[in-house]
Design an enzyme around this catalytic site. Structure first.
Site, short mmCIF file in Angstrom:
data_model
loop_
_atom_site.label_atom_id
_atom_site.label_comp_id
_atom_site.label_asym_id
_atom_site.label_seq_id
_atom_site.Cartn_x
_atom_site.Cartn_y
_atom_site.Cartn_z
N THR A 26 -66.96 -13.48 -13.66
CA THR A 26 -67.74 -14.12 -12.60
C THR A 26 -68.32 -15.45 -13.08
O THR A 26 -68.22 -16.48 -12.40
CB THR A 26 -68.88 -13.18 -12.12
OG1 THR A 26 -68.28 -11.96 -11.68
CG2 THR A 26 -69.68 -13.80 -11.01
N CYS A 71 -65.63 -3.73 -6.98
CA CYS A 71 -66.76 -4.64 -7.10
C CYS A 71 -67.65 -4.61 -5.86
O CYS A 71 -68.81 -4.93 -5.93
CB CYS A 71 -66.28 -6.07 -7.35
SG CYS A 71 -65.22 -6.16 -8.77
#
Ligand SMILES: Cc1ncc(COP(=O)(O)O)c(C=O)c1O
Length: 382
Positions: free
Chosen positions: A71, A328
């Site tokens: 990320t 996620c």
């Protein structure tokens, strides 16, 4: 029997990686920025890891920047390139991971960029002619397209996409989190400006990853702070994580061919057995095509049934850990943005099986049998 088939969400730590990390955790507690011997020892571990990763990817050590994971690496590539170079336009697809999609949408919402979406076909395949069209009609752009989709396994040809971007002088970022260490990346061949990796997707530790930046692509840091990572990423380095990341990548490259053959066999077997045992089963995106999808991901679409809502729960009770869409975003109730984009019938339940080197044929057979039994029971009740 307990079966873990959620390797696209995260993977089990390889004992060899743990072994490499333990002495660092126990003994090398110096701050890598300190100039004394404790600091220098930690610094040397980081630089050795960087050199090893760069060597594996055919890049230079100065092109590798350590981050807290995929990320942060994606955010750095996207936000820093737009800010540093002053790009006003970006192109992506609607089935990117949220690390990319939400970042670009934020930049669009705050008026920093105009955002275009490349067309996809019914299986989620990127229309490269449309990418070229979008690039032709705009000023210099950032293109962000993932290499392997974490939900449906679709693969993008990075060479072709990269050449198109090069032709129009666009910057090219590819989220390679799902392919790093599963496919060979040669950065002398690829033209991407940025690619990324996250150690926990290939049997390394969580909370550590890296960003590759092509030489000549000058960007400002995303995380401001100290002078770490040659002023590119402030914050004391995760020394044992970085050591574990490098070790995990070394092991993955050392054993890639045999692991790939093993995992491909598992996926092929599951496709065959599910097709034989569950009538009306389909495979989402390109995941049912062994040639055109990640060998680690199979996304299954099951016929409408009363058990759809409780399917993942029932599988979990039976000892099988899988995801419905992307792990996620699990627990968010909004469902998968990827499957929504593919217009999968909402009455159908979707299960993502994702395989790893520790899975066995017996586990695959058990998972198929369990799923088929749930559907068999259901059809008896009907
Ligand atoms: C394609 C893709 N990109 C980015 C990420 C985010 O990586 P991390 O969890 O290391 O931040 C993931 C993790 O699921 C992923 O699958």
């Amino acid at each position: 029997m307990k079966v873990y088939l959620d390797n696209a969400a995260t993977t089990r730590l390889d004992p060899e990686v743990l072994e490499a990390m333990l002495p660092v955790m126990a003994d090398h507690y110096g701050n890598p920025s300190s100039i004394h011997s404790y600091g220098r020892a930690a610094r040397s571990l980081i630089e050795r890891a960087r050199k090893s990763i760069a060597g594996i990817l055919n890049a230079a050590p100065a092109e590798i920047f350590f981050t807290s994971g995929g990320t942060e690496a994606d955010n750095t590539a996207i936000r820093s390139s737009i800010e540093t170079i002053g790009l006003k336009h970006a192109i992506t697809s609607r089935i990117e991971h949220h690390a990319v999609l939400h970042t670009l949408e934020h930049l669009q919402k705050t008026g920093q960029i105009e955002l275009s979406f490349v067309n996809l076909d019914a299986d989620g395949v990127v229309d490269l002619a449309h990418l070229e069209f979008l690039l032709q009609s705009r000023s210099r752009s950032l293109v962000s397209l993932m290499h392997g989709n974490n939900e449906i396994g679709n693969l993008l040809d990075l060479n072709i996409a990269g050449e198109i971007c090069k032709k129009y002088d666009a910057l090219f970022h590819s989220d390679t989190v799902q392919t790093m260490a599963h496919y060979r990346h040669d950065l002398q061949e690829l033209t991407a400006n940025f690619i990324v990796g996250a150690a926990h997707k290939f049997h390394g530790p969580k909370g550590v990853g890296f960003l590759y930046v092509r030489p000549g692509t000058k960007i400002y840091p995303y995380l401001h702070g100290g002078a770490q990572e040659r002023n590119m990423r402030g914050g004391t380095e995760n020394v044992y994580g970085i050591v574990g990341l490098a070790k995990a990548l070394e092991i993955a490259y050392r054993d890639m061919d045999s692991h790939r053959a093993h995992i491909e066999n598992l996926k092929g077997r599951m496709i065959q057995k599910l097709s034989e045992n569950i009538e009306g089963i389909r495979f989402n995106g390109r995941s049912g095509d062994l040639e055109k999808s990640l060998y680690t991901v199979l996304n299954v679409s099951l016929p409408p049934s009363d058990i759809s809502d409780m399917l993942l729960f029932n599988l979990d009770i039976s000892g099988i850990a899988v995801s419905g869409g992307s792990a996620c975003s699990s627990g968010t109730e909004i469902g998968s943005h990827v499957l929504n984009e593919l217009q999968i019938d909402p009455e159908r339940a979707n299960v993502r099986f994702s395989f790893g080197k520790y899975n066995t044929v017996e586990e695959v057979d058990f998972a198929v049998e369990t799923l088929a039994n749930l559907y068999r029971k259901e059809s008896v009740m009907l």
